[in-house]
Design a protein around this motif. Structure first.
Motif, mmCIF file in Angstrom:
data_model
loop_
_atom_site.group_PDB
_atom_site.id
_atom_site.type_symbol
_atom_site.label_atom_id
_atom_site.label_comp_id
_atom_site.label_asym_id
_atom_site.label_seq_id
_atom_site.Cartn_x
_atom_site.Cartn_y
_atom_site.Cartn_z
ATOM 1 N N GLY A 353 0.821 -1.207 0.000
ATOM 2 C CA GLY A 353 0.000 0.000 0.000
ATOM 3 C C GLY A 353 0.852 1.253 0.000
ATOM 4 O O GLY A 353 0.546 2.227 -0.696
ATOM 5 N N ARG A 354 1.950 1.237 0.796
ATOM 6 C CA ARG A 354 2.831 2.407 0.826
ATOM 7 C C ARG A 354 3.537 2.603 -0.508
ATOM 8 O O ARG A 354 3.721 3.745 -0.963
ATOM 9 C CB ARG A 354 3.847 2.249 1.962
ATOM 10 C CG ARG A 354 3.239 2.441 3.347
ATOM 11 C CD ARG A 354 4.312 2.546 4.407
ATOM 12 N NE ARG A 354 5.041 1.298 4.595
ATOM 13 C CZ ARG A 354 4.683 0.346 5.451
ATOM 14 N NH1 ARG A 354 3.593 0.493 6.200
ATOM 15 N NH2 ARG A 354 5.408 -0.746 5.574
ATOM 16 N N VAL A 355 3.954 1.507 -1.139
ATOM 17 C CA VAL A 355 4.593 1.629 -2.458
ATOM 18 C C VAL A 355 3.589 2.141 -3.484
ATOM 19 O O VAL A 355 3.923 2.979 -4.338
ATOM 20 C CB VAL A 355 5.186 0.272 -2.893
ATOM 21 C CG1 VAL A 355 5.585 0.302 -4.360
ATOM 22 C CG2 VAL A 355 6.391 -0.076 -2.042
ATOM 23 N N THR A 356 2.361 1.642 -3.420
ATOM 24 C CA THR A 356 1.315 2.154 -4.313
ATOM 25 C C THR A 356 1.090 3.640 -4.085
ATOM 26 O O THR A 356 0.885 4.413 -5.027
ATOM 27 C CB THR A 356 0.006 1.381 -4.087
ATOM 28 O OG1 THR A 356 0.224 -0.013 -4.302
ATOM 29 C CG2 THR A 356 -1.085 1.869 -5.033
ATOM 30 N N ALA A 357 1.146 4.060 -2.804
ATOM 31 C CA ALA A 357 0.995 5.474 -2.487
ATOM 32 C C ALA A 357 2.155 6.292 -3.047
ATOM 33 O O ALA A 357 1.947 7.393 -3.578
ATOM 34 C CB ALA A 357 0.905 5.667 -0.973
ATOM 35 N N ALA A 358 3.375 5.771 -2.915
ATOM 36 C CA ALA A 358 4.538 6.470 -3.471
ATOM 37 C C ALA A 358 4.412 6.605 -4.979
ATOM 38 O O ALA A 358 4.713 7.658 -5.561
ATOM 39 C CB ALA A 358 5.825 5.718 -3.107
ATOM 40 N N GLN A 359 3.945 5.535 -5.618
ATOM 41 C CA GLN A 359 3.737 5.576 -7.061
ATOM 42 C C GLN A 359 2.684 6.613 -7.426
ATOM 43 O O GLN A 359 2.842 7.381 -8.385
ATOM 44 C CB GLN A 359 3.322 4.190 -7.554
ATOM 45 C CG GLN A 359 3.174 4.080 -9.058
ATOM 46 C CD GLN A 359 2.884 2.651 -9.480
ATOM 47 O OE1 GLN A 359 2.535 1.798 -8.673
ATOM 48 N NE2 GLN A 359 3.019 2.378 -10.758
ATOM 49 N N SER A 360 1.625 6.661 -6.646
ATOM 50 C CA SER A 360 0.547 7.588 -6.924
ATOM 51 C C SER A 360 0.960 9.039 -6.676
ATOM 52 O O SER A 360 0.601 9.931 -7.448
ATOM 53 C CB SER A 360 -0.671 7.248 -6.055
ATOM 54 O OG SER A 360 -1.097 5.937 -6.318
ATOM 55 N N LEU A 361 1.710 9.267 -5.593
ATOM 56 C CA LEU A 361 2.182 10.625 -5.323
ATOM 57 C C LEU A 361 3.064 11.121 -6.468
ATOM 58 O O LEU A 361 2.953 12.283 -6.896
ATOM 59 C CB LEU A 361 2.962 10.666 -4.005
ATOM 60 C CG LEU A 361 3.534 12.034 -3.619
ATOM 61 C CD1 LEU A 361 2.423 13.052 -3.446
ATOM 62 C CD2 LEU A 361 4.365 11.916 -2.338
ATOM 63 N N GLY A 362 3.927 10.249 -6.964
ATOM 64 C CA GLY A 362 4.751 10.633 -8.106
ATOM 65 C C GLY A 362 3.907 10.977 -9.313
ATOM 66 O O GLY A 362 4.170 11.962 -10.012
ATOM 67 N N GLN A 363 2.851 10.202 -9.552
ATOM 68 C CA GLN A 363 1.982 10.487 -10.691
ATOM 69 C C GLN A 363 1.194 11.779 -10.496
ATOM 70 O O GLN A 363 0.936 12.504 -11.453
ATOM 71 C CB GLN A 363 1.029 9.308 -10.917
ATOM 72 C CG GLN A 363 1.710 8.090 -11.510
ATOM 73 C CD GLN A 363 0.733 6.960 -11.761
ATOM 74 O OE1 GLN A 363 0.031 6.511 -10.859
ATOM 75 N NE2 GLN A 363 0.679 6.490 -12.990
ATOM 76 N N VAL A 364 0.788 12.053 -9.236
ATOM 77 C CA VAL A 364 0.088 13.306 -8.961
ATOM 78 C C VAL A 364 0.969 14.488 -9.323
ATOM 79 O O VAL A 364 0.566 15.401 -10.059
ATOM 80 C CB VAL A 364 -0.309 13.395 -7.467
ATOM 81 C CG1 VAL A 364 -0.726 14.811 -7.116
ATOM 82 C CG2 VAL A 364 -1.446 12.443 -7.165
#
Length: 415
Positions: A353-364
């Protein structure tokens, strides 16, 4: 939860259900990408090209922001409540919010519904990958099943843009209207997510056991450091990809005068290249331990591909630039996910979940920045050049990582 030996893997119907779940998620996300500038123009006819660029970036980043905020929560809940429950909530919520696109109009509704798409979509990836990791009987088994999930995700990115672009062409021929007609595409994506929810409910079961190696060890600080470095690499890589996706749609439409179908084909090419690369890198042809050596070269390749995009002034040249970016993106995220799942142990849902969040923050950051920078006059080709420069610090995070990834795994097996 009980200590015990690992199970004998996931049965075929459960694995296929998980693949459909991740496939429907990526379809729901990517179907909007090529048609979004056209949809914004239809809902806001007075918007100038600069405003369309900003809204394109911001609406795209709204979805990813929701994933960033909620993926860690869903991942932790999957550790506590079970993967199956979280998957069902995510798929049903995604299906319902996608269907609502067919009934609401206005830019404000686009922002709200896209955020809700992300809230529920954030539950699917951490739970699906963590469930596969729960059943893993070896690194090779885990890597191959992760490849199948990656293939499903990438195939969704291929189908989504095609569906979105083809819907525009069909609407011009079938529906007599001044503007384009989009609801059919959203309803199809919604139906897909709801079918995946039904199959998940029927065939995917909770894992109520704990792997035998899920105990605390003295290398805990080092393990957390590895997870942090992998998260940084994922964040930077996703930032670059987010900027690239928005920049690709805008450059195709505003600079190269492509139509939605041509832009959709570029997104489809991106998905095909990623699909091929993922199928090779995490396949029986390559030992799982060897994948750690691909991280730094793929970062360099990503920077190179982004730097080439501004020089691509035709459709054919753009296909070359897209292939370079897609090849690197097809390596980075899957390898990072694989190694995070290995190091996370019993808290796999939370870590993923944290890695998915990191991926999403980068995309944001990348999507919003890509939209805002696209029309900047002070910096030539700012979207792509800035993204290429920001990728280079990931090389630092990857320095010495191959050695660190192997050593903890050996000490864990010997404990």
């Amino acid at each position: 939860m009980r200590e015990g030996k690992q199970l004998q893997g996931l049965d075929r119907t459960a694995l296929l259900s998980l693949m459909l779940a991740t496939f429907s998620l990526s379809v729901g996300y990517s179907i909007v990408l090529p048609i979004l500038p056209f949809l914004i123009e239809q809902l806001s006819p007075a918007a100038d090209p600069a405003a369309v660029s900003r809204h394109t970036g911001l609406i795209t980043s709204t979805y990813i922001l929701a994933v960033f905020l909620f993926a860690p929560l869903w991942g932790s809940l999957s550790d506590q409540l079970g993967r199956r429950h979280v998957l069902l909530i995510g798929l049903i919520g995604l299906g319902v919010t996608l269907a609502l696109f067919a009934f609401f109009e206005g830019l404000a509704s686009l922002y709200v519904l896209r955020f809700l798409n992300g809230v529920f979509g954030a539950a699917i990836v951490p739970a699906a990958y963590a469930l596969v990791a729960d059943y893993a009987i070896s690194k090779e088994w885990r890597a191959y099943r992760f490849t199948l999930l990656n293939v499903a995700v990438t195939s969704g990115f291929f189908v989504g843009p095609l569906l979105g672009g083809l819907a525009l062409r069909v609407s011009r021929e079938v529906i007599p209207a001044d503007g384009e007609y989009f609801p059919a595409s959203f309803l199809a994506a919604s139906a897909l997510a709801l079918v995946a929810a039904v199959l998940t409910g029927l065939f995917v079961h909770a894992v109520r056991w704990r792997p035998a190696d899920s105990v605390a060890t003295k290398d805990e600080p080092k393990r957390r450091g590895i997870l942090l470095r992998l998260g940084i690499i994922v964040f930077i890589g996703s930032l670059a990809i987010g900027a690239f996706e928005v920049g690709l749609a805008l450059r195709g439409k505003q600079t190269l005068s492509m139509d939605a179908y041509q832009i959709s084909m570029l997104f489809a090419e991106c998905s095909i290249v990623m699909l091929v690369v993922q199928a090779v890198v995490l396949s029986p042809l390559i030992r799982p331990d060897a994948t750690r050596w691909f991280v730094t070269p793929s970062i360099v390749l990503l920077a190179l591909g982004l730097a080439v995009v501004p020089f691509a002034d035709s459709y054919g040249a753009m296909t070359v630039a897209v292939a370079l970016v897609a090849a690197s993106a097809g390596i980075l995220a899957p390898i990072a996910t694989f190694w995070v799942s290995l190091k996370a142990r019993e808290t796999g849902g939370a870590a993923l979940g944290r890695v998915t969040a990191a991926q999403s923050l980068g995309q944001v950051v990348g999507s919003a920045g890509g939209g805002w920078l696209f029309d900047a006059t002070s910096i030539p080709n700012a979207t792509f050049n800035a993204a290429a420069m920001l990728v280079l610090p990931a090389v630092v995070a990857g320095y010495g990582l191959p050695r660190l990834l192997v050593r903890p795994a050996k000490s864990t097996c010997n404990s």
